[in-house]
Design an enzyme around this catalytic site. Sequence first.
Site, PDB file in Angstrom:
ATOM      1  N   HIS A 193       0.849  -1.197   0.000  1.00  0.00           N
ATOM      2  CA  HIS A 193       0.000   0.000   0.000  1.00  0.00           C
ATOM      3  C   HIS A 193       0.882   1.244   0.000  1.00  0.00           C
ATOM      4  O   HIS A 193       1.635   1.486   0.938  1.00  0.00           O
ATOM      5  CB  HIS A 193      -0.919   0.006   1.229  1.00  0.00           C
ATOM      6  CG  HIS A 193      -2.102  -0.906   1.086  1.00  0.00           C
ATOM      7  ND1 HIS A 193      -3.315  -0.651   1.651  1.00  0.00           N
ATOM      8  CD2 HIS A 193      -2.243  -2.067   0.398  1.00  0.00           C
ATOM      9  CE1 HIS A 193      -4.157  -1.614   1.334  1.00  0.00           C
ATOM     10  NE2 HIS A 193      -3.533  -2.493   0.581  1.00  0.00           N
ATOM     11  N   TYR A 210      -9.526   5.739   6.626  1.00  0.00           N
ATOM     12  CA  TYR A 210      -9.698   6.151   8.028  1.00  0.00           C
ATOM     13  C   TYR A 210     -10.721   7.282   8.035  1.00  0.00           C
ATOM     14  O   TYR A 210     -10.455   8.351   7.479  1.00  0.00           O
ATOM     15  CB  TYR A 210      -8.383   6.662   8.612  1.00  0.00           C
ATOM     16  CG  TYR A 210      -7.380   5.577   8.934  1.00  0.00           C
ATOM     17  CD1 TYR A 210      -7.336   4.992  10.187  1.00  0.00           C
ATOM     18  CD2 TYR A 210      -6.458   5.151   7.980  1.00  0.00           C
ATOM     19  CE1 TYR A 210      -6.405   4.006  10.501  1.00  0.00           C
ATOM     20  CE2 TYR A 210      -5.522   4.159   8.280  1.00  0.00           C
ATOM     21  CZ  TYR A 210      -5.502   3.592   9.544  1.00  0.00           C
ATOM     22  OH  TYR A 210      -4.581   2.621   9.848  1.00  0.00           O
ATOM     23  N   PRO A 255      -5.443   0.953  18.294  1.00  0.00           N
ATOM     24  CA  PRO A 255      -5.069   0.454  16.971  1.00  0.00           C
ATOM     25  C   PRO A 255      -5.107   1.498  15.851  1.00  0.00           C
ATOM     26  O   PRO A 255      -4.776   1.182  14.706  1.00  0.00           O
ATOM     27  CB  PRO A 255      -6.100  -0.652  16.713  1.00  0.00           C
ATOM     28  CG  PRO A 255      -7.244  -0.350  17.605  1.00  0.00           C
ATOM     29  CD  PRO A 255      -6.696   0.356  18.798  1.00  0.00           C
ATOM     30  N   LYS A 283      -0.070   0.267  14.970  1.00  0.00           N
ATOM     31  CA  LYS A 283       1.278   0.150  15.519  1.00  0.00           C
ATOM     32  C   LYS A 283       1.481  -1.023  16.489  1.00  0.00           C
ATOM     33  O   LYS A 283       2.606  -1.287  16.908  1.00  0.00           O
ATOM     34  CB  LYS A 283       1.667   1.455  16.254  1.00  0.00           C
ATOM     35  CG  LYS A 283       1.872   2.624  15.321  1.00  0.00           C
ATOM     36  CD  LYS A 283       3.233   2.566  14.649  1.00  0.00           C
ATOM     37  CE  LYS A 283       3.350   3.471  13.452  1.00  0.00           C
ATOM     38  NZ  LYS A 283       3.238   2.787  12.159  1.00  0.00           N
ATOM     39  N   TYR A 330       3.509   6.712  10.014  1.00  0.00           N
ATOM     40  CA  TYR A 330       2.673   5.565   9.656  1.00  0.00           C
ATOM     41  C   TYR A 330       3.522   4.426   9.081  1.00  0.00           C
ATOM     42  O   TYR A 330       3.305   3.256   9.411  1.00  0.00           O
ATOM     43  CB  TYR A 330       1.576   5.975   8.659  1.00  0.00           C
ATOM     44  CG  TYR A 330       0.485   4.935   8.545  1.00  0.00           C
ATOM     45  CD1 TYR A 330      -0.641   4.986   9.369  1.00  0.00           C
ATOM     46  CD2 TYR A 330       0.590   3.882   7.641  1.00  0.00           C
ATOM     47  CE1 TYR A 330      -1.639   4.015   9.288  1.00  0.00           C
ATOM     48  CE2 TYR A 330      -0.395   2.913   7.556  1.00  0.00           C
ATOM     49  CZ  TYR A 330      -1.501   2.988   8.375  1.00  0.00           C
ATOM     50  OH  TYR A 330      -2.486   2.025   8.293  1.00  0.00           O
TER      51      TYR A 330
HETATM   52  P1  RFL Z   1       0.214 -11.541  21.941  1.00  0.00           P
HETATM   53  O1  RFL Z   1      -0.175 -11.652  20.514  1.00  0.00           O
HETATM   54  O2  RFL Z   1      -0.795 -11.193  22.942  1.00  0.00           O
HETATM   55  O3  RFL Z   1       0.887 -12.936  22.315  1.00  0.00           O
HETATM   56  C1  RFL Z   1       1.198 -13.272  23.644  1.00  0.00           C
HETATM   57  C2  RFL Z   1       1.176 -14.779  23.761  1.00  0.00           C
HETATM   58  O4  RFL Z   1       1.533 -15.135  25.090  1.00  0.00           O
HETATM   59  C3  RFL Z   1       0.646 -16.149  25.554  1.00  0.00           C
HETATM   60  N1  RFL Z   1       0.637 -16.072  27.022  1.00  0.00           N
HETATM   61  C4  RFL Z   1       1.294 -16.931  27.826  1.00  0.00           C
HETATM   62  N2  RFL Z   1       2.057 -17.991  27.553  1.00  0.00           N
HETATM   63  C5  RFL Z   1       2.582 -18.664  28.606  1.00  0.00           C
HETATM   64  N3  RFL Z   1       2.346 -18.314  29.898  1.00  0.00           N
HETATM   65  C6  RFL Z   1       1.588 -17.247  30.213  1.00  0.00           C
HETATM   66  N4  RFL Z   1       1.376 -16.908  31.480  1.00  0.00           N
HETATM   67  C7  RFL Z   1       1.023 -16.501  29.159  1.00  0.00           C
HETATM   68  N5  RFL Z   1       0.228 -15.409  29.099  1.00  0.00           N
HETATM   69  C8  RFL Z   1       0.009 -15.166  27.807  1.00  0.00           C
HETATM   70  C9  RFL Z   1      -0.671 -15.829  24.900  1.00  0.00           C
HETATM   71  O5  RFL Z   1      -1.522 -16.974  24.825  1.00  0.00           O
HETATM   72  C10 RFL Z   1      -0.227 -15.348  23.522  1.00  0.00           C
HETATM   73  O6  RFL Z   1      -0.171 -16.389  22.576  1.00  0.00           O
HETATM   74  O7  RFL Z   1       1.445 -10.508  22.131  1.00  0.00           O
HETATM   75  P2  RFL Z   1       2.678 -10.159  21.158  1.00  0.00           P
HETATM   76  O8  RFL Z   1       3.329 -11.408  20.638  1.00  0.00           O
HETATM   77  O9  RFL Z   1       3.487  -9.159  21.873  1.00  0.00           O
HETATM   78  O10 RFL Z   1       2.024  -9.496  19.871  1.00  0.00           O
HETATM   79  C11 RFL Z   1       1.421  -8.246  19.960  1.00  0.00           C
HETATM   80  C12 RFL Z   1       0.241  -8.156  19.001  1.00  0.00           C
HETATM   81  O11 RFL Z   1      -0.558  -9.320  19.110  1.00  0.00           O
HETATM   82  C13 RFL Z   1      -0.596  -6.926  19.313  1.00  0.00           C
HETATM   83  O12 RFL Z   1       0.213  -5.782  19.503  1.00  0.00           O
HETATM   84  C14 RFL Z   1      -1.587  -6.565  18.231  1.00  0.00           C
HETATM   85  O13 RFL Z   1      -2.345  -7.632  17.797  1.00  0.00           O
HETATM   86  C15 RFL Z   1      -2.508  -5.479  18.812  1.00  0.00           C
HETATM   87  N6  RFL Z   1      -3.752  -5.436  18.124  1.00  0.00           N
HETATM   88  C16 RFL Z   1      -3.790  -4.845  16.920  1.00  0.00           C
HETATM   89  N7  RFL Z   1      -2.662  -4.241  16.446  1.00  0.00           N
HETATM   90  C17 RFL Z   1      -2.668  -3.662  15.255  1.00  0.00           C
HETATM   91  O14 RFL Z   1      -1.620  -3.133  14.825  1.00  0.00           O
HETATM   92  N8  RFL Z   1      -3.836  -3.645  14.489  1.00  0.00           N
HETATM   93  C18 RFL Z   1      -4.993  -4.269  14.923  1.00  0.00           C
HETATM   94  O15 RFL Z   1      -5.984  -4.286  14.223  1.00  0.00           O
HETATM   95  C19 RFL Z   1      -4.999  -4.880  16.176  1.00  0.00           C
HETATM   96  N9  RFL Z   1      -6.110  -5.479  16.648  1.00  0.00           N
HETATM   97  C20 RFL Z   1      -4.919  -6.028  18.667  1.00  0.00           C
HETATM   98  C21 RFL Z   1      -6.095  -6.060  17.901  1.00  0.00           C
HETATM   99  C22 RFL Z   1      -4.922  -6.591  19.965  1.00  0.00           C
HETATM  100  C23 RFL Z   1      -6.075  -7.169  20.506  1.00  0.00           C
HETATM  101  N10 RFL Z   1      -6.009  -7.662  21.864  1.00  0.00           N
HETATM  102  C24 RFL Z   1      -4.749  -7.875  22.538  1.00  0.00           C
HETATM  103  C25 RFL Z   1      -7.104  -7.739  22.727  1.00  0.00           C
HETATM  104  C26 RFL Z   1      -7.235  -6.668  18.402  1.00  0.00           C
HETATM  105  C27 RFL Z   1      -7.246  -7.229  19.700  1.00  0.00           C
HETATM  106  C28 RFL Z   1      -8.500  -7.890  20.151  1.00  0.00           C
HETATM  107  C1  PHB Z   2      -6.618  -4.051  10.358  1.00  0.00           C
HETATM  108  O1  PHB Z   2      -6.575  -4.325   9.153  1.00  0.00           O
HETATM  109  O2  PHB Z   2      -7.044  -4.849  11.194  1.00  0.00           O
HETATM  110  C2  PHB Z   2      -6.185  -2.708  10.803  1.00  0.00           C
HETATM  111  C3  PHB Z   2      -5.607  -1.843   9.888  1.00  0.00           C
HETATM  112  C4  PHB Z   2      -5.207  -0.571  10.297  1.00  0.00           C
HETATM  113  C5  PHB Z   2      -5.388  -0.194  11.609  1.00  0.00           C
HETATM  114  C6  PHB Z   2      -5.953  -1.064  12.533  1.00  0.00           C
HETATM  115  C7  PHB Z   2      -6.355  -2.329  12.119  1.00  0.00           C
HETATM  116  O3  PHB Z   2      -5.013   1.053  11.996  1.00  0.00           O
END
Ligand code: RFL
Ligand code: PHB
Length: 389
Positions: A72, A200, A292, A296, A384
């Site tokens: 993109h 956005y 989100p 980032k 970004y």
């Molecule tokens: P994760 O992905 O939470 O992975 C952590 C892993 O640790 C495990 N765990 C344990 N394992 C052993 N012992 C324990 N006591 C443990 N406690 C936990 C968990 O099962 C899991 O597998 O963290 P990591 O690897 O740092 O990755 C970070 C990303 O996942 C996170 O920053 C993003 O997904 C945030 N986020 C989003 N970011 C974006 O940039 N765009 C998004 O659209 C977006 N949507 C989201 C999201 C985070 C969400 N959360 C955390 C509620 C949507 C949601 C719902």
């Molecule tokens: C997504 O595709 O899930 C997404 C993309 C951009 C954002 C947040 C989530 O800022």
Amino acid sequence: MRTQVCIIGGGPSGLLLSQLLHKRGIDTIVLERKTRDYVLARIRAGVLEQGFVNLMREAGVSDRMDRESYVHDGTVMSRNDDHFRIDFTHHTGTPVVVYGQTEVTRDLYDAREAMGGKIIYNTDGVTIHDAKTDAPYVTYTVDGTEFRIDCDYIAGCDGFHGVSRKTIPDNVRTDYEKVYPFGWLGILSETPPVHHELIYANSDNGFALCSMRNANLSRYYVQVPLTDQVEAWSDDRFWTALKSRIPGEFAEQLITGPSIEKSIAPLRSFVTEPMQWGRLFLCGDAAHIVPPTGAKGLNTAASDIHYLYHALVAHYLDGEAEGIDRYSEKALLRIWKAERFSWWMTNLLHQFPDQTDFDRKMQSAELAFLRDNDSAQAVLAENYVGLPY
Ligand code: RFL
Ligand code: PHB
């Protein structure tokens, strides 16, 4: 059991670190509380910075990403029916890549398993011991049997609700937090994206985001009150809300269909300092959360992994301590800038319950300035696509 680096958490942070270290001959064991299928069922981030892409390449897990991801060069921003485009590549020379976190994680699991990487699933009661000594160890149980791993270092990659951060004593740690008064309701639908770039949208009816995973898989979000339950949002209600928040010319083209996933995520900014304590290092969501709006979350996790990976390689291969000693300092410098950008994007684009008419005018003026000012667009683009590591 003994390993060099014990990694707690088998999400993208933990798996990427394990894979990168493996490629440099450094031994790791990953402890994951859930199963692989459980982790892969989470629908999360979709936008990857070039720095993340480069790390995946360095880790030797980029083949499918390089084939199937979408480049993109810009994004659309709107205020009601008024919309404009920000050209990332023009302003920074760098695009972003759209490739879902689910796919990133699947590729990392496949690579770890193909190389005989040690990932232990279904771990309970993970506990970190003696992190301030030269002989730290981790205990846990699987199916009621207790195990112990002795190691040189511990990487806490266990997300926001993990045990690693809480292992750092309260009198050492400072948490900084801001909770926003709304959440994002997100859906995934097997429909073509409404536009080839993300939209956005700031509107009088609230924020909306049009994103995608591939040519027939769309990801859409609308801002909702924190009190809303997902059951109150039928697909029809969702599509009506989305159409009322994006510019008319896109709303007319929107192809709707049944949702295959629907969930509400609260929005939070959070940072803990320091990100290391003795031989324990925090990475990713274990140390910080962003709303989100700036895409980032996953990308800040990747920059932590970059700093820790290089610190550990310098230590094991060259006997240098500087990277390890300064991990927290280096990681936090970049994290706070990503926190600032995510907070700014969130403030710019959402409707806040206590917003005054004056506040709304400020938001509109800021968006108009962004629309009309090349330097302001360059600043947004630079943030970004990702600040340098
Ligand atoms: P994760 O992905 O939470 O992975 C952590 C892993 O640790 C495990 N765990 C344990 N394992 C052993 N012992 C324990 N006591 C443990 N406690 C936990 C968990 O099962 C899991 O597998 O963290 P990591 O690897 O740092 O990755 C970070 C990303 O996942 C996170 O920053 C993003 O997904 C945030 N986020 C989003 N970011 C974006 O940039 N765009 C998004 O659209 C977006 N949507 C989201 C999201 C985070 C969400 N959360 C955390 C509620 C949507 C949601 C719902
Ligand atoms: C997504 O595709 O899930 C997404 C993309 C951009 C954002 C947040 C989530 O800022």
